[in-house]
Motif scaffolding. Structure first.
Motif, PDB file in Angstrom:
ATOM      1  N   ALA A 192       1.127  -1.369  -0.040  1.00 16.15           N
ATOM      2  CA  ALA A 192       0.224   0.404  -0.004  1.00 16.15           C
ATOM      3  C   ALA A 192       0.656   1.344   0.095  1.00 16.15           C
ATOM      4  CB  ALA A 192      -0.917   0.192   0.821  1.00 16.15           C
ATOM      5  N   THR A 193       1.473   1.430   0.847  1.00 20.69           N
ATOM      6  CA  THR A 193       2.741   2.204   1.003  1.00 20.69           C
ATOM      7  C   THR A 193       3.424   2.763  -0.552  1.00 20.69           C
ATOM      8  OG1 THR A 193       3.208   1.884   2.858  1.00 20.69           O
ATOM      9  CG2 THR A 193       5.333   3.039   1.289  1.00 20.69           C
ATOM     10  N   ALA A 194       3.894   1.407  -0.975  1.00 22.39           N
ATOM     11  CA  ALA A 194       4.926   1.711  -2.037  1.00 22.39           C
ATOM     12  C   ALA A 194       3.792   1.870  -3.974  1.00 22.39           C
ATOM     13  CB  ALA A 194       5.063   0.645  -3.237  1.00 22.39           C
ATOM     14  N   ARG A 195       2.486   1.347  -3.594  1.00 19.16           N
ATOM     15  CA  ARG A 195       1.149   2.186  -4.307  1.00 19.16           C
ATOM     16  C   ARG A 195       1.026   3.670  -4.387  1.00 19.16           C
ATOM     17  NH1 ARG A 195      -1.858  -2.603  -4.273  1.00 19.16           N
ATOM     18  NH2 ARG A 195      -2.204  -1.766  -2.249  1.00 19.16           N
ATOM     19  N   GLU A 196       0.779   4.144  -3.064  1.00 18.41           N
ATOM     20  CA  GLU A 196       1.036   5.992  -2.051  1.00 18.41           C
ATOM     21  C   GLU A 196       1.773   6.534  -3.499  1.00 18.41           C
ATOM     22  OE1 GLU A 196       0.442   6.044   1.427  1.00 18.41           O
ATOM     23  OE2 GLU A 196      -1.677   4.673   1.872  1.00 18.41           O
ATOM     24  N   ALA A 197       3.446   6.173  -3.526  1.00 18.81           N
ATOM     25  CA  ALA A 197       4.375   6.810  -3.860  1.00 18.81           C
ATOM     26  C   ALA A 197       4.188   6.953  -5.390  1.00 18.81           C
ATOM     27  CB  ALA A 197       5.471   5.780  -2.699  1.00 18.81           C
ATOM     28  N   LEU A 198       3.996   5.492  -5.586  1.00 12.02           N
ATOM     29  CA  LEU A 198       3.497   5.030  -6.972  1.00 12.02           C
ATOM     30  C   LEU A 198       2.643   6.680  -7.821  1.00 12.02           C
ATOM     31  CD1 LEU A 198       4.373   4.338  -9.673  1.00 12.02           C
ATOM     32  CD2 LEU A 198       2.995   2.967  -9.834  1.00 12.02           C
ATOM     33  N   THR A 199       1.721   6.690  -6.420  1.00 13.93           N
ATOM     34  CA  THR A 199       0.368   7.711  -7.517  1.00 13.93           C
ATOM     35  C   THR A 199       1.496   8.680  -6.706  1.00 13.93           C
ATOM     36  OG1 THR A 199      -1.050   6.450  -6.626  1.00 13.93           O
ATOM     37  CG2 THR A 199      -2.221   8.699  -6.702  1.00 13.93           C
ATOM     38  N   GLU A 200       1.578   9.059  -5.570  1.00 10.21           N
ATOM     39  CA  GLU A 200       2.782  10.195  -5.685  1.00 10.21           C
ATOM     40  C   GLU A 200       3.633  10.714  -6.468  1.00 10.21           C
ATOM     41  OE1 GLU A 200       3.483  14.191  -3.439  1.00 10.21           O
ATOM     42  OE2 GLU A 200       1.825  12.954  -4.265  1.00 10.21           O
ATOM     43  N   LEU A 201       4.390  10.092  -6.960  1.00 14.21           N
ATOM     44  CA  LEU A 201       5.241  10.249  -7.876  1.00 14.21           C
ATOM     45  C   LEU A 201       4.928  10.935  -9.275  1.00 14.21           C
ATOM     46  CD1 LEU A 201       8.286  10.084  -8.311  1.00 14.21           C
ATOM     47  CD2 LEU A 201       8.366   7.644  -9.816  1.00 14.21           C
ATOM     48  N   GLY A 202       3.819   9.952  -9.775  1.00 15.35           N
ATOM     49  CA  GLY A 202       3.120  10.866 -11.015  1.00 15.35           C
ATOM     50  C   GLY A 202       2.042  12.058 -10.156  1.00 15.35           C
ATOM     51  N   ALA A 203       1.442  11.946  -9.453  1.00 19.40           N
ATOM     52  CA  ALA A 203       1.100  13.568  -9.170  1.00 19.40           C
ATOM     53  C   ALA A 203       2.192  15.011  -9.438  1.00 19.40           C
ATOM     54  CB  ALA A 203       0.596  13.486  -7.616  1.00 19.40           C
ATOM     55  N   VAL A 204       3.660  14.584  -8.463  1.00 23.61           N
ATOM     56  CA  VAL A 204       4.865  15.259  -8.885  1.00 23.61           C
ATOM     57  C   VAL A 204       5.359  15.609 -10.728  1.00 23.61           C
ATOM     58  CG1 VAL A 204       7.078  15.659  -8.674  1.00 23.61           C
ATOM     59  CG2 VAL A 204       5.413  14.663  -7.204  1.00 23.61           C
ATOM     60  N   LEU A 205       5.095  14.465 -10.929  1.00 22.99           N
ATOM     61  CA  LEU A 205       5.691  14.535 -13.003  1.00 22.99           C
ATOM     62  C   LEU A 205       4.821  15.717 -13.620  1.00 22.99           C
ATOM     63  CD1 LEU A 205       7.055  10.779 -13.218  1.00 22.99           C
ATOM     64  CD2 LEU A 205       8.288  12.563 -13.185  1.00 22.99           C
ATOM     65  N   ASP A 206       3.839  15.466 -12.751  1.00 19.78           N
ATOM     66  CA  ASP A 206       2.225  15.689 -13.435  1.00 19.78           C
ATOM     67  C   ASP A 206       1.860  17.169 -13.281  1.00 19.78           C
ATOM     68  OD1 ASP A 206       1.080  13.986 -15.277  1.00 19.78           O
ATOM     69  OD2 ASP A 206      -0.235  13.311 -13.009  1.00 19.78           O
ATOM     70  N   GLU A 207       2.323  17.928 -12.033  1.00 17.37           N
ATOM     71  CA  GLU A 207       2.913  19.084 -11.841  1.00 17.37           C
ATOM     72  C   GLU A 207       3.612  19.845 -12.025  1.00 17.37           C
ATOM     73  OE1 GLU A 207       3.212  21.928  -7.527  1.00 17.37           O
ATOM     74  OE2 GLU A 207       2.195  20.133  -7.481  1.00 17.37           O
ATOM     75  N   ALA A 208       4.757  19.084 -12.578  1.00 11.40           N
ATOM     76  CA  ALA A 208       6.112  19.779 -12.833  1.00 11.40           C
ATOM     77  C   ALA A 208       5.410  19.910 -14.616  1.00 11.40           C
ATOM     78  CB  ALA A 208       7.118  18.827 -12.862  1.00 11.40           C
ATOM     79  N   LEU A 209       4.999  18.952 -15.198  1.00  9.05           N
ATOM     80  CA  LEU A 209       4.835  19.208 -16.517  1.00  9.05           C
ATOM     81  C   LEU A 209       4.197  20.298 -16.881  1.00  9.05           C
ATOM     82  CD1 LEU A 209       5.713  17.252 -19.636  1.00  9.05           C
ATOM     83  CD2 LEU A 209       3.442  15.797 -19.174  1.00  9.05           C
ATOM     84  N   LYS A 210       2.818  20.336 -16.291  1.00 14.25           N
ATOM     85  CA  LYS A 210       1.644  21.167 -16.160  1.00 14.25           C
ATOM     86  C   LYS A 210       2.591  22.901 -16.388  1.00 14.25           C
ATOM     87  CE  LYS A 210      -2.375  18.407 -15.362  1.00 14.25           C
ATOM     88  NZ  LYS A 210      -3.119  18.802 -14.101  1.00 14.25           N
ATOM     89  N   ALA A 211       3.793  22.132 -14.962  1.00 16.20           N
ATOM     90  CA  ALA A 211       4.239  23.846 -14.610  1.00 16.20           C
ATOM     91  C   ALA A 211       4.828  24.579 -16.216  1.00 16.20           C
ATOM     92  CB  ALA A 211       4.885  23.805 -13.745  1.00 16.20           C
ATOM     93  N   VAL A 212       5.682  23.256 -16.853  1.00 12.79           N
ATOM     94  CA  VAL A 212       6.493  23.664 -18.207  1.00 12.79           C
ATOM     95  C   VAL A 212       5.919  24.005 -19.490  1.00 12.79           C
ATOM     96  CG1 VAL A 212       8.856  23.109 -16.602  1.00 12.79           C
ATOM     97  CG2 VAL A 212       7.334  22.007 -18.326  1.00 12.79           C
ATOM     98  N   GLN A 213       4.279  23.310 -19.271  1.00 12.69           N
ATOM     99  CA  GLN A 213       4.090  23.483 -20.602  1.00 12.69           C
ATOM    100  C   GLN A 213       3.157  25.079 -20.286  1.00 12.69           C
ATOM    101  OE1 GLN A 213       1.419  19.732 -20.722  1.00 12.69           O
ATOM    102  NE2 GLN A 213       2.729  19.930 -22.240  1.00 12.69           N
ATOM    103  N   GLY A 214       3.126  25.468 -19.771  1.00  9.17           N
ATOM    104  CA  GLY A 214       2.905  26.890 -18.920  1.00  9.17           C
ATOM    105  C   GLY A 214       0.999  27.273 -19.253  1.00  9.17           C
TER     106      GLY A 214
END
Length: 115
Positions: A93-115
């Motif tokens: 469950a912890t590993a799954r939550e980490a994967l979800t969080e990793l995806g959220a971080v990558l999405d946030e960063a990508l949205k930021a650079v796509q303006g």
């Protein structure tokens, strides 16, 4: 360098999405990754020639802009490092939550650079 929303302390301003600007920013926020950047740049340009398409170069720019966004913002860098560390956690469950969080971080960063 472009303007950006305030995310607290940022190590460097968000760079323009050009190879030289991305390389200069990476040299400040993650100099240990410069060789990796050059290698993947060479691969992207080779694919662009082979495919007769700029798509691999665009993908390379976007991927590095995203990674630099994470590295230049301590809030994202902390979340990213923690999520990566917990991916190998023994508790599923912890590993799954980490994967979800990793995806959220990558999405946030990508949205930021796509303006």
């Amino acid at each position: 360098m472009s303007t950006q929303a305030d995310h607290g302390h940022e190590l460097v301003p968000r760079p323009e999405q050009t190879p030289d600007a991305l390389r200069a920013a990476l040299a400040v926020v993650a100099p240990g990754r410069l060789a990796e950047m050059q290698r993947t740049k060479d691969e992207a340009f080779a694919k662009a020639v082979e495919w007769q398409s700029l798509s691999p170069v665009r993908s390379w720019v976007l991927a590095w802009a995203r990674d630099i966004e994470i590295a230049r913002r301590p809030d994202l860098a902390t979340r990213h490092a923690r999520a990566k560390r917990l991916l190998e956690h023994g508790d599923e469950a912890t590993a799954r939550e980490a994967l979800t969080e990793l995806g959220a971080v990558l999405d946030e960063a990508l949205k930021a650079v796509q303006g």
